[in-house]
Design a protein around this motif. Structure first.
Motif, PDB file in Angstrom:
ATOM      1  N   GLN A   1       0.831  -1.202   0.000  1.00 40.92           N
ATOM      2  CA  GLN A   1       0.000   0.000   0.000  1.00 40.92           C
ATOM      3  C   GLN A   1       0.874   1.264   0.000  1.00 40.92           C
ATOM      4  OE1 GLN A   1      -3.490   0.227  -0.115  1.00 40.92           O
ATOM      5  NE2 GLN A   1      -3.273  -1.949  -0.617  1.00 40.92           N
ATOM      6  N   VAL A   2       0.590   2.167  -0.914  1.00 38.78           N
ATOM      7  CA  VAL A   2       1.247   3.468  -0.963  1.00 38.78           C
ATOM      8  C   VAL A   2       0.166   4.532  -1.103  1.00 38.78           C
ATOM      9  CG1 VAL A   2       3.413   2.603  -1.933  1.00 38.78           C
ATOM     10  CG2 VAL A   2       1.572   3.327  -3.469  1.00 38.78           C
ATOM     11  N   ASP A   3       0.581   5.773  -1.035  1.00 36.96           N
ATOM     12  CA  ASP A   3      -0.394   6.866  -1.105  1.00 36.96           C
ATOM     13  C   ASP A   3      -0.574   7.425  -2.506  1.00 36.96           C
ATOM     14  OD1 ASP A   3      -0.969   7.008   1.737  1.00 36.96           O
ATOM     15  OD2 ASP A   3       1.086   7.736   1.951  1.00 36.96           O
ATOM     16  N   LEU A   4       0.494   7.363  -3.316  1.00 38.85           N
ATOM     17  CA  LEU A   4       0.446   8.033  -4.614  1.00 38.85           C
ATOM     18  C   LEU A   4       1.317   7.312  -5.629  1.00 38.85           C
ATOM     19  CD1 LEU A   4      -0.211  10.619  -6.361  1.00 38.85           C
ATOM     20  CD2 LEU A   4       1.852  11.642  -5.356  1.00 38.85           C
ATOM     21  N   ILE A   5       0.795   7.151  -6.812  1.00 39.09           N
ATOM     22  CA  ILE A   5       1.590   6.683  -7.950  1.00 39.09           C
ATOM     23  C   ILE A   5       1.379   7.657  -9.108  1.00 39.09           C
ATOM     24  CG2 ILE A   5       1.829   4.910  -9.736  1.00 39.09           C
ATOM     25  CD1 ILE A   5       1.173   2.798  -7.672  1.00 39.09           C
ATOM     26  N   LEU A   6       2.465   8.062  -9.725  1.00 41.27           N
ATOM     27  CA  LEU A   6       2.405   8.801 -10.971  1.00 41.27           C
ATOM     28  C   LEU A   6       3.073   7.927 -12.024  1.00 41.27           C
ATOM     29  CD1 LEU A   6       3.305  11.123  -8.568  1.00 41.27           C
ATOM     30  CD2 LEU A   6       2.549  12.575 -10.453  1.00 41.27           C
ATOM     31  N   HIS A   7       2.438   7.786 -13.191  1.00 43.98           N
ATOM     32  CA  HIS A   7       2.972   6.841 -14.181  1.00 43.98           C
ATOM     33  C   HIS A   7       2.669   7.335 -15.591  1.00 43.98           C
ATOM     34  CE1 HIS A   7      -0.795   4.822 -15.669  1.00 43.98           C
ATOM     35  NE2 HIS A   7      -1.275   5.522 -14.641  1.00 43.98           N
ATOM     36  N   ASP A   8       3.133   6.563 -16.578  1.00 47.60           N
ATOM     37  CA  ASP A   8       2.924   6.855 -17.992  1.00 47.60           C
ATOM     38  C   ASP A   8       3.515   8.218 -18.362  1.00 47.60           C
ATOM     39  OD1 ASP A   8       2.082   6.515 -20.616  1.00 47.60           O
ATOM     40  OD2 ASP A   8       0.095   7.376 -20.234  1.00 47.60           O
TER      41      ASP A   8
ATOM     42  N   ILE B   1       9.588   8.957  -1.248  1.00 50.47           N
ATOM     43  CA  ILE B   1       9.543   8.112  -2.429  1.00 50.47           C
ATOM     44  C   ILE B   1       9.828   6.669  -2.021  1.00 50.47           C
ATOM     45  CG2 ILE B   1      10.645   7.645  -4.652  1.00 50.47           C
ATOM     46  CD1 ILE B   1      11.392  10.716  -4.628  1.00 50.47           C
ATOM     47  N   VAL B   2       8.991   5.755  -2.499  1.00 50.33           N
ATOM     48  CA  VAL B   2       9.167   4.336  -2.226  1.00 50.33           C
ATOM     49  C   VAL B   2       9.938   3.663  -3.351  1.00 50.33           C
ATOM     50  CG1 VAL B   2       7.964   2.134  -1.917  1.00 50.33           C
ATOM     51  CG2 VAL B   2       7.088   4.202  -0.818  1.00 50.33           C
ATOM     52  N   ALA B   3       9.590   4.012  -4.592  1.00 46.53           N
ATOM     53  CA  ALA B   3      10.231   3.349  -5.724  1.00 46.53           C
ATOM     54  C   ALA B   3      10.050   4.175  -6.985  1.00 46.53           C
ATOM     55  CB  ALA B   3       9.631   1.958  -5.935  1.00 46.53           C
ATOM     56  N   THR B   4      10.996   4.019  -7.912  1.00 49.00           N
ATOM     57  CA  THR B   4      10.832   4.520  -9.270  1.00 49.00           C
ATOM     58  C   THR B   4      11.033   3.333 -10.204  1.00 49.00           C
ATOM     59  OG1 THR B   4      13.185   5.069  -9.539  1.00 49.00           O
ATOM     60  CG2 THR B   4      11.740   6.793  -8.669  1.00 49.00           C
ATOM     61  N   GLY B   5      10.410   3.383 -11.363  1.00 43.96           N
ATOM     62  CA  GLY B   5      10.561   2.270 -12.286  1.00 43.96           C
ATOM     63  C   GLY B   5       9.671   2.425 -13.489  1.00 43.96           C
ATOM     64  N   GLY B   6       9.224   1.277 -14.022  1.00 41.80           N
ATOM     65  CA  GLY B   6       8.356   1.289 -15.177  1.00 41.80           C
ATOM     66  C   GLY B   6       6.901   1.105 -14.776  1.00 41.80           C
ATOM     67  N   GLU B   7       6.081   0.739 -15.754  1.00 40.81           N
ATOM     68  CA  GLU B   7       4.653   0.575 -15.488  1.00 40.81           C
ATOM     69  C   GLU B   7       4.370  -0.598 -14.558  1.00 40.81           C
ATOM     70  OE1 GLU B   7       2.190   2.907 -16.725  1.00 40.81           O
ATOM     71  OE2 GLU B   7       4.198   3.804 -16.753  1.00 40.81           O
ATOM     72  N   ASP B   8       5.367  -1.451 -14.347  1.00 40.44           N
ATOM     73  CA  ASP B   8       5.178  -2.574 -13.429  1.00 40.44           C
ATOM     74  C   ASP B   8       4.913  -2.112 -12.002  1.00 40.44           C
ATOM     75  OD1 ASP B   8       8.039  -1.778 -13.620  1.00 40.44           O
ATOM     76  OD2 ASP B   8       8.255  -3.224 -11.986  1.00 40.44           O
ATOM     77  N   LEU B   9       5.212  -0.842 -11.699  1.00 40.53           N
ATOM     78  CA  LEU B   9       4.914  -0.335 -10.357  1.00 40.53           C
ATOM     79  C   LEU B   9       3.425  -0.440 -10.042  1.00 40.53           C
ATOM     80  CD1 LEU B   9       7.837   0.663 -10.253  1.00 40.53           C
ATOM     81  CD2 LEU B   9       7.004   2.838  -9.362  1.00 40.53           C
TER      82      LEU B   9
ATOM     83  N   ALA C   1       7.557   5.804 -14.002  1.00 42.62           N
ATOM     84  CA  ALA C   1       6.593   5.806 -12.895  1.00 42.62           C
ATOM     85  C   ALA C   1       7.319   5.992 -11.567  1.00 42.62           C
ATOM     86  CB  ALA C   1       5.797   4.501 -12.891  1.00 42.62           C
ATOM     87  N   ILE C   2       6.535   6.434 -10.571  1.00 43.84           N
ATOM     88  CA  ILE C   2       7.094   6.660  -9.236  1.00 43.84           C
ATOM     89  C   ILE C   2       6.005   6.370  -8.211  1.00 43.84           C
ATOM     90  CG2 ILE C   2       6.484   9.123  -9.160  1.00 43.84           C
ATOM     91  CD1 ILE C   2       9.219   9.593  -7.785  1.00 43.84           C
ATOM     92  N   ALA C   3       6.399   5.785  -7.079  1.00 48.32           N
ATOM     93  CA  ALA C   3       5.468   5.486  -5.994  1.00 48.32           C
ATOM     94  C   ALA C   3       5.891   6.238  -4.738  1.00 48.32           C
ATOM     95  CB  ALA C   3       5.433   3.981  -5.724  1.00 48.32           C
ATOM     96  N   VAL C   4       4.906   6.793  -4.033  1.00 42.64           N
ATOM     97  CA  VAL C   4       5.163   7.627  -2.867  1.00 42.64           C
ATOM     98  C   VAL C   4       4.297   7.151  -1.702  1.00 42.64           C
ATOM     99  CG1 VAL C   4       5.002   9.978  -1.929  1.00 42.64           C
ATOM    100  CG2 VAL C   4       5.675   9.628  -4.322  1.00 42.64           C
ATOM    101  N   LYS C   5       4.927   7.075  -0.521  1.00 41.10           N
ATOM    102  CA  LYS C   5       4.189   6.753   0.695  1.00 41.10           C
ATOM    103  C   LYS C   5       4.516   7.800   1.743  1.00 41.10           C
ATOM    104  CE  LYS C   5       3.034   2.950   3.822  1.00 41.10           C
ATOM    105  NZ  LYS C   5       3.264   1.513   4.122  1.00 41.10           N
ATOM    106  N   GLY C   6       3.505   8.455   2.264  1.00 41.98           N
ATOM    107  CA  GLY C   6       3.751   9.561   3.182  1.00 41.98           C
ATOM    108  C   GLY C   6       4.465  10.673   2.449  1.00 41.98           C
ATOM    109  N   GLU C   7       5.564  11.156   3.031  1.00 41.90           N
ATOM    110  CA  GLU C   7       6.329  12.237   2.406  1.00 41.90           C
ATOM    111  C   GLU C   7       7.421  11.738   1.468  1.00 41.90           C
ATOM    112  OE1 GLU C   7       6.460  16.179   5.095  1.00 41.90           O
ATOM    113  OE2 GLU C   7       7.910  14.638   5.669  1.00 41.90           O
TER     114      GLU C   7
END
Length: 575
Positions: free
Chosen positions: A25-32, A55-63, A47-53
């Motif tokens: 579970q994360v709070d925000l994903i920006l992708h494409d 960054i959790v991960a950066t990568g491709g659409e597999d996020l 793409a990038i995934a964010v939890k709280g303040e």
């Protein structure tokens, strides 16, 4: 019996099978989109995934298959990159006495604004404003006392030029300040005169001579305008900045032995001081840009009594360098201190503000107390004096917390490239630069008027200091203008508004320019582990551009806008 055995076997297999992995579970994903991480390799993701303040991960659409987000934003091909970090910026909240002089396209428009404000305020009330620039006027000349008198003869008026190195006052204001044709030039300043020898209204550098008489609004009046200003720069993609107008108390800059400061004279009790910023951010931090504070040198005794030093604070508010104690003036005056005469002005080289001994005492005192240094020096003569003082202090005063190679002292501005011997000293002592490449664009006319060919070609240099000498450089704007996209444009093209290229060999790559406006600013404040790049674990300070700055036509960058700004993963601006 056989059926029962098969059923039992099926149940056993099912019980031992590995269950499908649950999404994190994360709070925000920006992708494409195109995600410029600005990491060491300048990696590009989608793409990038964010939890709280953070960054959790950066990568491709597999996020999207690895994480389940409360909010998902489709970038639709747009570019995501770290928020801009402006290493030198002055807050200019709107005061009740201000006119919008920065928006005027002609002297006639300025006069119209003055007439309306005079009618609103009534006779005798001060009228003020910031940001006029002669190159923006159809008349292509400075404002004069006569211009202001014609529109507001019954109100004292003072209007500060963009860059804060000169201002124009009308007759009523000059009379209050007791400035006439017999008034001598003040230390480190210049009073301009007309053909008859009378003051023409323009005062270079030391317009505090007039500004000190302007009644200042109270902090209660200016608290909300400061918040409004802070929010306004989020629309420009600035998620962090260095506030170059700060004091350690709520008093005007210039108290306690420092040279008078125009910022202090302009704002006085309305300055965003260290204490006032803490009060605002106690309730508004999540919605505002992060700030590192330059601290105007208050004199040895006041600095000794102050309980903190560079690096104190958190990831919202932080103490930075002793700075904006100007070693010389600037070109918006112009009074920047040069090693050669101004073009067409034999014998005039601008003015320094300190003797060698005065400057050394300030640098040494701050050094002994554990402060980072980031002094204003624009002309090459001022840079030489400043670097000599830095080197002498660094060589003689140790800092137990930081080896010399990691002191992160810097020069602020570095407009006129100094002799190579000075840059060699900077390299050997790891002295950095807070540079404003946008000056080339905004001050093109002024530079062409007053600089010889060599100084013009290398004004606000980036490539030579960085590539030839290895000098670390972070970008900033100093309000000329505030928007970082102008700085990126100037850094990669070396073009002014005329379209002329000034010193093509000082241009840098797009990736280097972006890094200088993001990651390098974080390094300057010792926050490179916290922000400045889009990497796991770092603060999710990010912006969305509707174009790709690595590939777009430079004119698209110059005229570009920001679609979204995030601070700590929170959307704080959306166009």
């Amino acid at each position: 019996m056989r059926l029962m055995l098969c059923s039992a076997l099926a149940l056993a297999v099912a019980a031992t099978a590995t269950p499908a992995l649950a999404k994190e579970q994360v709070d925000l994903i920006l992708h494409d989109g195109k995600v410029l991480t600005v990491d060491k390799a300048f990696s590009v993701r989608s793409a990038i995934a964010v939890k709280g303040e953070r960054i959790v991960a950066t990568g491709g659409e597999d996020l999207l298959t690895r994480y389940d987000a409360a909010k998902v934003i489709d970038l639709k091909g747009r570019t995501l990159l770290p928020g801009f970090i402006d290493a030198h910026l002055h807050p200019f909240p709107v005061k009740p006495s201000d006119i919008a002089v920065a928006e005027a396209k002609s002297i006639g428009e300025v006069q119209d604004q003055l007439r309306k404000k005079a009618a609103l305020l009534g006779p005798g009330k001060w009228i003020t404003g910031y940001g006029w620039q002669e190159s923006n006027f159809t008349e292509k000349r400075n404002l004069s006392r006569a211009d202001l008198d014609a529109a507001a003869p019954n109100n004292p008026v003072m209007l500060v030029r963009a860059g804060s190195h000169s201002a124009v006052a009308n007759s009523a204001a000059l009379k209050i300040a007791a400035i006439d044709k017999t008034t001598p030039d003040p230390k480190s300043g210049l009073i301009e005169h007309d053909a008859a020898g009378e003051p023409n209204g323009v005062i270079r550098e030391r317009f505090d001579l007039v500004a000190k008489f302007i009644p200042q609004p109270t902090w209660a009046e200016m608290r909300e305008p400061n918040i409004v200003w802070l929010k306004s720069i989020l629309a420009l993609g600035i998620t962090s900045f260095w506030d170059a107008s700060t004091t350690i108390d709520d008093e005007p800059v210039g108290k306690g032995g420092a040279l008078p400061s125009n910022d202090g004279a302009l704002f006085g009790g309305a300055n965003l001081s260290w204490a006032r910023a803490k009060e605002i951010y106690a309730t508004h931090a999540a919605d505002l840009p992060r700030i590192t504070f330059y601290i105007s040198y208050p004199g040895a005794e006041r600095l000794k009594a102050f309980p903190y030093k560079s690096g104190y604070g958190d990831n919202h508010l932080r103490l930075g360098a002793i700075g904006e104690n100007a070693v010389d003036g600037g070109f918006t005056g112009p009074t920047a201190w040069l090693l050669a005469d101004y073009k067409g002005q034999p014998g005039f080289r601008g003015k320094g503000r300190y003797t060698d001994a005065e400057l050394q005492d300030m640098v040494d005192t701050a050094n002994r107390l554990g402060w980072q240094m980031g002094l204003h020096c624009i002309g090459d003569a001022a840079i030489v004096q400043t670097i000599d003082a830095y080197v002498k202090s660094l060589d003689t005063i140790a800092d137990p917390a930081h080896p010399q190679a990691d002191r992160r002292w810097f020069t602020d501005h570095f407009t006129i490239m100094p002799p190579e011997a000075t840059m060699a000293k900077m390299a050997s002592h790891s002295i950095a630069i807070a540079q404003q490449p946008n000056f080339l664009y905004n001050l093109e006319d002024r530079y062409m008027q007053v600089l010889d060919d060599e100084r013009l070609a290398h004004n606000n240099a980036v490539a030579t200091p960085a590539h030839k000498f290895g000098i670390f450089t972070a970008f900033s704007s100093d309000n000329l203008p505030v928007g970082p996209l102008v700085g990126l444009y100037a850094a990669i093209t070396r073009k002014g508004p005329s379209g002329a290229v000034h010193g093509a060999d000082e241009a840098v790559s797009r990736a280097e320019a972006i890094r200088s406006y993001t990651a390098n600013g974080a390094w300057l404040s010792r926050e490179e582990a916290e922000k400045g790049t889009l990497e796991p674990g770092k603060l999710a300070d990010m912006i969305v551009l509707p174009f790709d700055p690595l590939a777009a036509d430079p004119e698209v960058i110059l005229k570009g806008t920001v679609d979204m700004t995030f601070v700590g993963g929170k959307l704080v601006f959306s166009r």
